[in-house]
Design a protein around this motif. Structure first.
Motif, mmCIF file in Angstrom:
data_model
loop_
_atom_site.group_PDB
_atom_site.id
_atom_site.type_symbol
_atom_site.label_atom_id
_atom_site.label_comp_id
_atom_site.label_asym_id
_atom_site.label_seq_id
_atom_site.Cartn_x
_atom_site.Cartn_y
_atom_site.Cartn_z
ATOM 1 N N ASN A 464 0.835 -1.205 0.000
ATOM 2 C CA ASN A 464 0.000 0.000 0.000
ATOM 3 C C ASN A 464 0.871 1.257 0.000
ATOM 4 O O ASN A 464 0.531 2.257 -0.630
ATOM 5 C CB ASN A 464 -0.933 0.005 1.212
ATOM 6 C CG ASN A 464 -2.056 -1.015 1.063
ATOM 7 O OD1 ASN A 464 -2.344 -1.473 -0.048
ATOM 8 N ND2 ASN A 464 -2.688 -1.376 2.168
ATOM 9 N N ASP A 492 -11.672 4.461 -6.327
ATOM 10 C CA ASP A 492 -11.808 4.086 -4.902
ATOM 11 C C ASP A 492 -10.458 3.660 -4.338
ATOM 12 O O ASP A 492 -10.065 4.017 -3.228
ATOM 13 C CB ASP A 492 -12.784 2.901 -4.753
ATOM 14 C CG ASP A 492 -14.211 3.329 -5.045
ATOM 15 O OD1 ASP A 492 -14.449 4.545 -5.144
ATOM 16 O OD2 ASP A 492 -15.072 2.435 -5.199
ATOM 17 N N TRP A 493 -9.763 2.855 -5.133
ATOM 18 C CA TRP A 493 -8.478 2.338 -4.659
ATOM 19 C C TRP A 493 -7.456 3.470 -4.509
ATOM 20 O O TRP A 493 -6.741 3.557 -3.514
ATOM 21 C CB TRP A 493 -7.971 1.279 -5.655
ATOM 22 C CG TRP A 493 -6.570 0.816 -5.388
ATOM 23 C CD1 TRP A 493 -6.170 -0.079 -4.460
ATOM 24 C CD2 TRP A 493 -5.383 1.263 -6.062
ATOM 25 N NE1 TRP A 493 -4.807 -0.239 -4.508
ATOM 26 C CE2 TRP A 493 -4.306 0.571 -5.490
ATOM 27 C CE3 TRP A 493 -5.138 2.155 -7.095
ATOM 28 C CZ2 TRP A 493 -2.982 0.759 -5.913
ATOM 29 C CZ3 TRP A 493 -3.828 2.346 -7.520
ATOM 30 C CH2 TRP A 493 -2.764 1.649 -6.929
ATOM 31 N N PHE A 496 -8.052 5.406 -1.538
ATOM 32 C CA PHE A 496 -7.663 4.637 -0.344
ATOM 33 C C PHE A 496 -6.141 4.663 -0.136
ATOM 34 O O PHE A 496 -5.665 4.990 0.949
ATOM 35 C CB PHE A 496 -8.173 3.195 -0.475
ATOM 36 C CG PHE A 496 -7.443 2.218 0.390
ATOM 37 C CD1 PHE A 496 -7.645 2.200 1.759
ATOM 38 C CD2 PHE A 496 -6.528 1.326 -0.167
ATOM 39 C CE1 PHE A 496 -6.939 1.309 2.562
ATOM 40 C CE2 PHE A 496 -5.825 0.440 0.628
ATOM 41 C CZ PHE A 496 -6.027 0.428 2.007
ATOM 42 N N GLU A 499 -4.459 7.772 1.299
ATOM 43 C CA GLU A 499 -4.680 8.177 2.696
ATOM 44 C C GLU A 499 -3.351 8.180 3.458
ATOM 45 O O GLU A 499 -2.478 7.344 3.197
ATOM 46 C CB GLU A 499 -5.660 7.209 3.380
ATOM 47 C CG GLU A 499 -7.084 7.373 2.892
ATOM 48 C CD GLU A 499 -7.999 6.264 3.410
ATOM 49 O OE1 GLU A 499 -7.577 5.513 4.316
ATOM 50 O OE2 GLU A 499 -9.116 6.150 2.876
ATOM 51 N N VAL A 793 -9.625 -2.576 -2.889
ATOM 52 C CA VAL A 793 -9.038 -1.901 -1.721
ATOM 53 C C VAL A 793 -8.420 -2.961 -0.807
ATOM 54 O O VAL A 793 -9.073 -3.962 -0.481
ATOM 55 C CB VAL A 793 -10.120 -1.084 -0.981
ATOM 56 C CG1 VAL A 793 -9.618 -0.606 0.363
ATOM 57 C CG2 VAL A 793 -10.547 0.096 -1.857
ATOM 58 N N GLU A 795 -6.894 -3.081 2.539
ATOM 59 C CA GLU A 795 -6.563 -2.498 3.839
ATOM 60 C C GLU A 795 -5.616 -3.423 4.605
ATOM 61 O O GLU A 795 -5.812 -4.644 4.622
ATOM 62 C CB GLU A 795 -7.845 -2.300 4.636
ATOM 63 C CG GLU A 795 -7.631 -1.472 5.885
ATOM 64 C CD GLU A 795 -8.917 -1.371 6.701
ATOM 65 O OE1 GLU A 795 -8.811 -1.016 7.878
ATOM 66 O OE2 GLU A 795 -10.000 -1.665 6.160
#
Ligand code: SF4
Ligand code: SF4
Ligand code: SF4
Ligand code: FES
Length: 947
Positions: A464, A492-493, A496, A499, A793, A795
């Motif tokens: 990430n 969306d990815w 994400f 962030e 995504v 996480e």
């Protein structure tokens, strides 16, 4: 079947598309530009004498035997180092050339032992052939001058001998070790008459850095480097092309035979995965096939504390069928199941799942891929639409930047590693993400641009953070994403990963990697050109295994690295047929070709073909079968070619579950650990004893060909058929080719596959069907299989396995080159000289804190269990991390691992276990008694005396 000797073209083929015409010995010849005169001559059927040239190596030009004359040019250039030119007129046989060649040969022969009749290479010696080819009849210098005849042999390697008295110093071995293998273990020491081949720092082969790949032995034109099996048995007389049964590289070999006796395995030059190269396992470690511990007769026993009793095949198969029927009558049709093997052929695997679905009437079938690459299937299907790697191995030759994460190719996929190293020596860059300093990080002539030595369990966070850098520094390949991917999932990815919690500055401290290193690695990967990602079990065997596979796919899509040579997402599959076992419908929810069992259309196809109603409910995974056994609802298991007691997590739990079953059937070569809990043992066959196919990590379907009669009387596929028939489910095939025909009829990605096609093409990569009649080397070229590539995504969720005061270190596990998985085969070969026990690597600081010195016995404890092994103090691992292999049952590394697993697939979290290490006096009690217990499990009752 083929002849042993293949044509040697002298120099490698030219890749040029342009052609050149020339005349050689009066014949007009057309060849690719850049071809050597020597190769052009061979292509025209003209042999030029040669010694230092061979077509697996770049031309060297040292022996001066291949000289030719060229019209209009002075002198006699070497044909191996001189490229063709348009209009060239070449003579390979003139009076002058004959005299020069004779003179050269006289010099060689005057310093060579004249023991041709008793030499092991007699019949396969290029020096002998060349003496004949140049018409050598006398040696004017005699044989009494200074020579090398008294030099001592080096027989330290268990598989090949080195006799320097026969060496002609052609350097083929040295160049093979450099160019093909990439180990640089050999040099020519000294000059002129004093020059000689030397391993390492003038050491024996076994003491040097030689990895016993055999490339030098293959390249040697004399008996200087020769297989001990050839010395012992003699020259082979025919050869059969087949496929290595160890790792997922899928190397093709010529099994060179004398009758039914295997003399040696020689890597096939036209093998599309290995191009004539091999590693120590496939090349040499086949002796287990006739190891004395191999079981050759079926055996049964009433209870697992009784000794085994040898019985006929009929009695053993009858027992399996009657027990399975009894258990289903008493406990329901879902009370039994089967486990397929990634070591067996596609056809055998297909038959086991067919037996379970059609014969048992349920979907309780699973495979050992569950414990290794099931997250690959899940992750790549979700993002790309198909559960397989995207490239062929040749693709690496066009990569500019290679990211290796959670894989150790030089040990686990050695032939691919050699090709990767070659590309890196040519200038491609390397990023390694691994808790341990694997060999690729720094090895002769190679240094990784970055090694991200992350804390085990932080793969998702690091990926990430790489993505964060690429997105926030505007390094995304926008054109690719716009054209090829689902934009809403990308947005969306991207939001994400952008962030702050995914920034290198946040992730770095928790993963133990400097943020600036993460950023620099991300920039390099995104901007260097063709980016290829290779990964292994260090990615999948985690609680976030599937997440990390998807993170890898996201990274490849965001940087436009999918759909052409040189790029891609490449899972390095562990076992020879792990790809195939998944393809063949070994998972409880999928038929062959990854089609869900609830799909009425697909199920209907199989119901019509098999003549049985099929269950629309997914069956039990391995872990669920074991849990159900302890609950009392699962009673019988057919395990083909797997040792779940050793390879599955939480050994105690597996043992209790197996002990709770009423009929465990194990089919294997040896009485493995699982067989200690079995009631029926069915002796298996080796890859040398059966026909079939394996599918390697690049989706390549390779033929396995029977070279000898099964020692147990039946090939594995025949055993499964016998069980099916005894259970009144009539499966009838005369040959595995008919099984493949059924697979092709029922599985769209295999629709074009047949043994005839494989015999013609050598091998093909699926999908192979009407649209791709000779297979698909690179997937997703014009569009993703699922349509648009899907970003997901990912996480980062830390594993539940936490370090603390009681267990302050993190254990991670891996493989070593000479051993294979649980070692059932390799431990029964001479490979044992390189690794006779599993050891624990520990950083010097951690060792010092605990008073542990190199070689000391240490106790390794986790929340799940403990074992003891010897310590190796090394800075290969970072402080806080320890590492071991799992090849020896006496260590039982899986006693220590936990039952945490991947959230999506239940793949066990082998790569992260919180542990403590403490000095120990030696093996624990159970380890001390392990051999005795193992022997007890292997008790076979004496045969009744003849009446
Ligand atoms: S066996 Fe392989 S590694 Fe060893 S010296 Fe020969 S080429 Fe090099
Ligand atoms: S060992 Fe064989 S390959 Fe190596 S230099 Fe001597 S003859 Fe040539
Ligand atoms: S690299 Fe793998 S497939 Fe090739 S010889 Fe070695 S073990 Fe066999
Ligand atoms: S083969 Fe050409 S110089 Fe040796």
């Amino acid at each position: 079947m083929s002849f042993v000797h293949e044509i040697d073209h002298g120099t490698p083929a030219s890749a040029s598309a342009a052609t050149v015409k020339l005349i050689i010995d009066g014949h007009e010849v057309t060849v690719s530009a850049g071809t050597s005169i020597m190769r052009a001559a061979v292509e025209a059927g003209i042999q030029v004498p040669k010694l230092c040239a061979t077509d697996s190596l770049e031309a060297f030009g040292s022996c001066r035997l291949c000289l030719v004359e060229i019209e209009g040019r002075a002198g006699t250039p070497a044909s191996c180092t001189t490229p063709v030119a348009a209009g060239m007129v070449v003579s390979t046989q003139t009076e002058r050339l004959k005299q020069v060649r004779k003179g050269v040969m006289e010099l060689y022969i005057s310093d060579h032992p004249l023991d041709c009749l008793t030499c092991a290479a007699n019949g396969d010696c290029e020096l002998q052939d060349m003496a004949g080819a140049v018409g050598l009849r006398e040696v004017r210098y005699g044989y009494q001058g200074a020579n090398h005849l008294g030099q001592a042999k080096d027989e330290s390697n268990p598989y090949f001998a080195f006799d320097p008295s026969k060496c002609i110093v052609c350097s083929r071995c040295v160049r093979a070790c450099e160019e093909v293998q990439g180990t640089f273990a050999l040099t020519i020491q000294g000059r002129g008459f004093e020059s000689k081949v030397s391993a390492g720092m003038a050491e024996s082969f076994i003491a040097s850095e030689c990895v016993s790949c055999g490339a030098c032995v293959q390249a040697c034109p004399t008996a200087t480097l020769i297989e001990k099996s050839v010395i012992e048995i003699g020259q082979p007389e025919h050869a059969v092309t087949t496929t290595c049964a160890y790792c997922g590289v899928g190397c093709n070999f010529k099994a060179e035979m004398r009758g039914e006796e295997l003399v040696r395995m020689v890597p096939a030059k036209d093998g599309k995965a290995n191009h004539g190269h091999s590693c120590v396992k496939g090349r040499f470690a086949w002796g287990y096939a006739h190891h004395r511990e191999r079981i050759l007769k079926p055996m049964i026993r009433e209870t697992i504390d009784q000794p085994w009793r040898e019985v006929s095949w009929d009695e053993a198969i009858g027992r399996v069928a009657s027990e399975f029927r009894r258990l289903q009558q008493a406990h329901g049709k879902r009370a039994i199941g089967g486990i397929t093997s990634s070591r067996c052929t596609n056809e055998e695997t297909y038959l086991v799942q067919k037996l379970v679905r059609g014969g048992f009437g349920n979907n309780n079938v699973d495979t050992c891929a569950r414990v290794c690459h099931s997250p690959t299937g899940y992750g790549l299907k979700a993002t790309f639409g198909t559960s397989a790697g995207t490239q062929d191995f040749d693709s690496v030759e066009q990569a500019d930047i290679v990211l290796v994460i959670g894989a150790n190719p030089t040990d686990a996929h050695p032939v691919f590693a050699s090709r990767l190293k070659k590309r890196l020596r040519q200038g491609a860059k390397l990023i390694v993400i691994d808790p341990r300093r694997i060999d690729l990080v720094r090895t002769p002539h190679i240094e990784a641009a970055f090694h991200l030595a992350l804390r085990p369990g932080t793969n998702a966070a690091i990926l990430n953070a790489l993505a964060h850098t690429i997105v926030t520094e505007c390094l995304v390949d926008e054109a690719f994403v716009r054209e090829r991917c689902d934009l809403s999932t990308f947005e969306d990815w991207a939001a994400f990963v952008a962030e702050p919690c995914n920034s290198p500055e946040t992730v770095g401290p928790l993963a133990g990697v400097p943020p600036e290193t993460i950023r620099a690695a991300a920039r390099l990967f995104a901007t260097r050109g063709n980016g290829a990602i290779y990964y292994g079990l260090g990615v999948t065997e985690h609680s976030q295994g599937s997440t990390v596979v998807m993170a890898i796919a996201n990274l490849a899509m965001a940087t436009g690295n999918i759909g052409r040579p040189g790029v891609g997402v490449n899972p390095l599959r562990g076992q020879n047929n792990v790809q195939g076992s998944c393809d063949m419908g070994s998972f409880p929810h999928e038929f062959s070709g990854y089609r869900h069992v609830s799909d009425d259309g697909v199920r209907g196809t199989f119901e019509a073909l098999w003549g049985r109603p099929l269950d629309a409910e997914p069956g039990l995974r391995i872990g669920n079968m074991l849990d159900a056994a302890l609950d009392g609802s699962f009673k019988g298991l057919y395990v083909q070619g797997e040792d779940i007691l050793q390879s599955d997590p939480d050994t105690h739990h597996v043992a209790e579950a197996l002990a709770a079953m009423e009929c465990v059937v194990v089919q294997d070569l040896f009485l493995n650990e699982t067989a200690a809990y079995a009631h029926v043992f069915l002796p298996g066959s080796t890859f040398l004893e059966k026909d079939g196919t394996f599918t390697n990590a690049e989706r390549r379907i390779n033929r396995v060909r029977r070279v000898m009669t099964p020692k147990n009387g039946l090939a594995d596929w025949e055993i499964t058929l016998a069980i099916a028939r005894a259970m009144r489910f009539d499966m009838h095939y005369d040959h595995p080719s008919q099984v493949m025909d059924e697979i092709a009829r029922t599985t769209p990605t295999f629709a074009g596959v047949s043994y005839a096609l494989l015999d013609r093409e050598g091998s093909v990569q699926w999908p192979c069907n009407e649209r791709a009649p000779t297979g698909t080397p690179v997937m997703h070229a014009d569009g993703f299989v699922r349509g648009k590539g899907c970003f997901i995504v990912t996480e980062y969720v830390p594993t539940d396995e936490k370090v603390g005061p009681r267990f302050p270190l993190l254990l991670t596990t891996g493989r070593i080159l000479s051993q294979y998985n649980v070692g059932a085969q390799t431990r029964r070969t001479a490979n044992i000289v390189w690794h006779d026990e599993d050891v624990l690597e520990i950083h010097p600081h951690d060792a010092e804190d605990r008073g542990v010195r190199d070689g000391d016995w240490v106790r390794l404890d986790s929340r799940a269990g403990g074992t003891t092994l010897r310590a190796r103090v090394t800075d290969r691992v970072a402080p806080g991390v320890v590492y071991t292999t799992f090849h020896h049952p006496g260590t039982q590394a899986n006693v220590v691992t936990t039952d945490n697993s991947d959230w999506a697939t239940n793949c066990p979290e082998y790569k992260v276990t919180a542990v403590q290490v403490a000095p120990s006096n030696g093996p624990s009690d159970w380890q001390r008694t392990y051999d005795a217990q193992a022997l007890a499990h292997r008790r076979i009752a004496a045969a009744p005396a003849a009446e």
